[in-house]
Design a protein around this motif. Structure first.
Motif, PDB file in Angstrom:
ATOM      1  N   ARG A   1       3.200  -5.191   5.606  1.00  0.00           N
ATOM      2  CA  ARG A   1       2.095  -5.534   6.519  1.00  0.00           C
ATOM      3  C   ARG A   1       0.810  -5.799   5.746  1.00  0.00           C
ATOM      4  NH1 ARG A   1       3.799  -0.933   9.261  1.00  0.00           N
ATOM      5  NH2 ARG A   1       1.954   0.220   8.570  1.00  0.00           N
ATOM      6  N   SER A   2       0.537  -4.961   4.720  1.00  0.00           N
ATOM      7  CA  SER A   2      -0.799  -4.995   4.109  1.00  0.00           C
ATOM      8  C   SER A   2      -0.860  -5.839   2.843  1.00  0.00           C
ATOM      9  CB  SER A   2      -1.263  -3.575   3.806  1.00  0.00           C
ATOM     10  OG  SER A   2      -0.423  -3.027   2.836  1.00  0.00           O
TER      11      SER A   2
ATOM     12  N   ARG B   1      -0.158   5.737   0.070  1.00  0.00           N
ATOM     13  CA  ARG B   1      -0.695   4.691   0.962  1.00  0.00           C
ATOM     14  C   ARG B   1      -2.217   4.574   0.801  1.00  0.00           C
ATOM     15  NH1 ARG B   1      -2.507   4.997   6.343  1.00  0.00           N
ATOM     16  NH2 ARG B   1      -1.367   6.884   6.923  1.00  0.00           N
TER      17      ARG B   1
ATOM     18  N   THR C   1      -4.329   1.362  -0.549  1.00  0.00           N
ATOM     19  CA  THR C   1      -5.408   0.794   0.283  1.00  0.00           C
ATOM     20  C   THR C   1      -6.710   0.714  -0.517  1.00  0.00           C
ATOM     21  OG1 THR C   1      -4.396   1.714   2.260  1.00  0.00           O
ATOM     22  CG2 THR C   1      -6.724   1.124   2.428  1.00  0.00           C
TER      23      THR C   1
ATOM     24  N   GLY D   1       9.492   3.567   4.746  1.00  0.00           N
ATOM     25  CA  GLY D   1       8.240   3.586   5.518  1.00  0.00           C
ATOM     26  C   GLY D   1       7.090   2.989   4.725  1.00  0.00           C
ATOM     27  N   PHE D   2       7.008   3.358   3.448  1.00  0.00           N
ATOM     28  CA  PHE D   2       5.940   2.822   2.591  1.00  0.00           C
ATOM     29  C   PHE D   2       6.147   1.316   2.383  1.00  0.00           C
ATOM     30  CE2 PHE D   2       3.922   2.523  -1.784  1.00  0.00           C
ATOM     31  CZ  PHE D   2       2.615   2.699  -1.345  1.00  0.00           C
TER      32      PHE D   2
ATOM     33  N   ARG E   1       7.441  -0.735   4.522  1.00  0.00           N
ATOM     34  CA  ARG E   1       6.983  -1.442   5.746  1.00  0.00           C
ATOM     35  C   ARG E   1       5.458  -1.552   5.746  1.00  0.00           C
ATOM     36  NH1 ARG E   1      11.137   1.604   7.954  1.00  0.00           N
ATOM     37  NH2 ARG E   1       9.724   3.223   8.732  1.00  0.00           N
ATOM     38  N   TYR E   2       4.786  -0.473   5.323  1.00  0.00           N
ATOM     39  CA  TYR E   2       3.314  -0.535   5.224  1.00  0.00           C
ATOM     40  C   TYR E   2       2.897  -1.648   4.258  1.00  0.00           C
ATOM     41  CZ  TYR E   2      -0.920   0.341   2.578  1.00  0.00           C
ATOM     42  OH  TYR E   2      -2.075   0.149   1.869  1.00  0.00           O
TER      43      TYR E   2
END
Ligand SMILES: NC(=O)c1ccc[n+]([C@@H]2O[C@H](COP(=O)([O-])OP(=O)(O)OC[C@H]3O[C@@H](n4cnc5c(N)ncnc54)[C@H](O)[C@@H]3O)[C@@H](O)[C@H]2O)c1
Length: 344
Positions: A190-191, A155, A159, A183-184, A186-187
């Motif tokens: 969003r990003s 993550r 970023t 989970g990754f 979903r991140y």
């Protein structure tokens, strides 16, 4: 005549303060980490081997001490003490936890203890983003990134790549844990809503569909040994250091952050040295690439293996300390150093 000095003080900096000081500063952190890395490569540092504390009854876990000293305008000594307990993830807390102690170069006094899992992830991701940039200058800039291992470091690296200007048409994920991959994912939704996000079922599919492959697993020994999967010559950020079979490194171009550090502790480059009996498989260090001494070509896979240097933690930690000091929010622990009068 000696001059009186200020009484030593000791401050504690929380993870919330660290995050506040670093959030959104990807460009600044890459520049800072590159500066510290250049100082180190020019010899203006002391960075002895990391000390690995391992436990016979808990072989998957370890705590590592990274003592270091950096010169230049940074001028700070210290030590990072970082635990890796992979079983934590099942308990719902991160694998790694860390503190960083900063010591004053004039008196030796420790002057701060900082929550350091964020600092550690930041310096790792900043150097990875820097390497992705430097190592893709003589090849087509990757537009398809694949994350092999989808935890916290993955993550942070995503970023930092995006925060320093990278855009990706496709983002691939492969993880042995479906929960981590989800989970990754979903991140990423969003990003990076404009990227096509694919969770791959196999390691082969992830590697074959990525021009930039980021390894961030917790594998302790090589589990990827098919050279054919790399026939499109991707750029590989081998951040977790022990995923690739030595035969793959021997067929690739290899760049490391620091040769003496990286060829230790059963990393894949260490295994490649043991298998080949020499270090000829190394093209050089990232510092060599930055200085133009080494120019990796796109004619074979290119693998960057960063061992991770304590001097980079010091650079980011000192930056955080200065930011928190300037903001007036430093939590100084009253009377931390108590026995300060030599004769009582
Ligand atoms: N080189 C450096 O400077 C540096 C610095 C910090 C962390 N690291 C390394 O980065 C790695 C990742 O750290 P993290 O905090 O993100 O860990 P994490 O536990 O949060 O995530 C690791 C992920 O890898 C997955 N995984 C484990 N084995 C796998 C395999 N064989 N194939 C695919 N997926 C697999 C796990 O399911 C997990 O989701 C660790 O190995 C750590 O030591 C390197």
């Amino acid at each position: 005549m000696s001059h009186p000095i200020a009484m030593p003080q000791f401050a504690v900096i929380t993870g919330a303060q660290v995050r506040h000081a670093l959030q959104g500063r990807e460009h600044e952190m890459v520049a800072l980490v590159e500066d510290a890395y250049r100082l180190h490569s020019a010899g203006d540092s002391v960075n002895p081997p990391s000390y690995f504390l391992r436990f016979p009854d808990r072989p998957a876990s370890r705590i590592i001490a990274l003592p270091a000293s950096i010169g230049g305008r940074l001028r700070v000594d210290g030590v990072k003490w970082v635990s890796s307990f992979p079983g934590n993830v099942a308990l719902g807390i991160p694998r790694a936890s860390a503190v960083l102690i900063l010591n004053d170069q004039d008196t030796g006094y420790p002057f701060a203890c900082l929550e350091s899992s964020i600092i550690s992830a930041t310096r790792t991701a900043a150097l990875a983003a820097s390497a992705a940039d430097w190592l893709s200058r003589d090849r087509q800039r990757p537009a398809r990134v694949g994350f092999f291992g989808a935890g916290l470091i993955a993550r942070y690296i995503h970023t930092f790549l995006v925060g320093t200007g990278w855009t990706f048409d496709e983002v691939g994920i492969f993880d042995v844990s479906a929960a981590s991959a989800a989970g990754f994912g979903r991140y990423l939704q969003r990003s990076a809503p404009d990227s096509v996000i694919t969770v791959h079922d196999t390691a082969e599919l992830l590697i074959r569909s990525s021009d930039l492959v980021v390894f961030a697993t917790v594998a302790s020994q090589p589990h990827v040994s098919e050279l054919r999967w790399f026939e499109h010559h991707p750029l590989v950020l081998h951040v977790s250091l022990r995923d690739l079979a030595p035969e793959i490194l021997l067929a690739a171009g290899n760049i490391v952050d620091d040769i003496d550090h990286c060829l230790k502790a059963s990393t894949s480059p260490h295994l490649a040295e043991q298998l080949s009996g020499n270090r000829d498989f190394l093209l050089g260090t990232l510092a060599d690439v930055m200085a133009g001494r080494v120019k990796p070509t796109a004619e074979r896979p290119l693998v960057f293996s960063p061992f991770g240097l304590g001097v980079l933690d010091l650079a980011v930690g000192k930056y955080v300390y200065d930011q928190v000091s300037r903001s007036g929010d430093l939590h100084v622990v009253d009377d931390f150093f108590h026995e300060l009068d030599r004769y009582g």
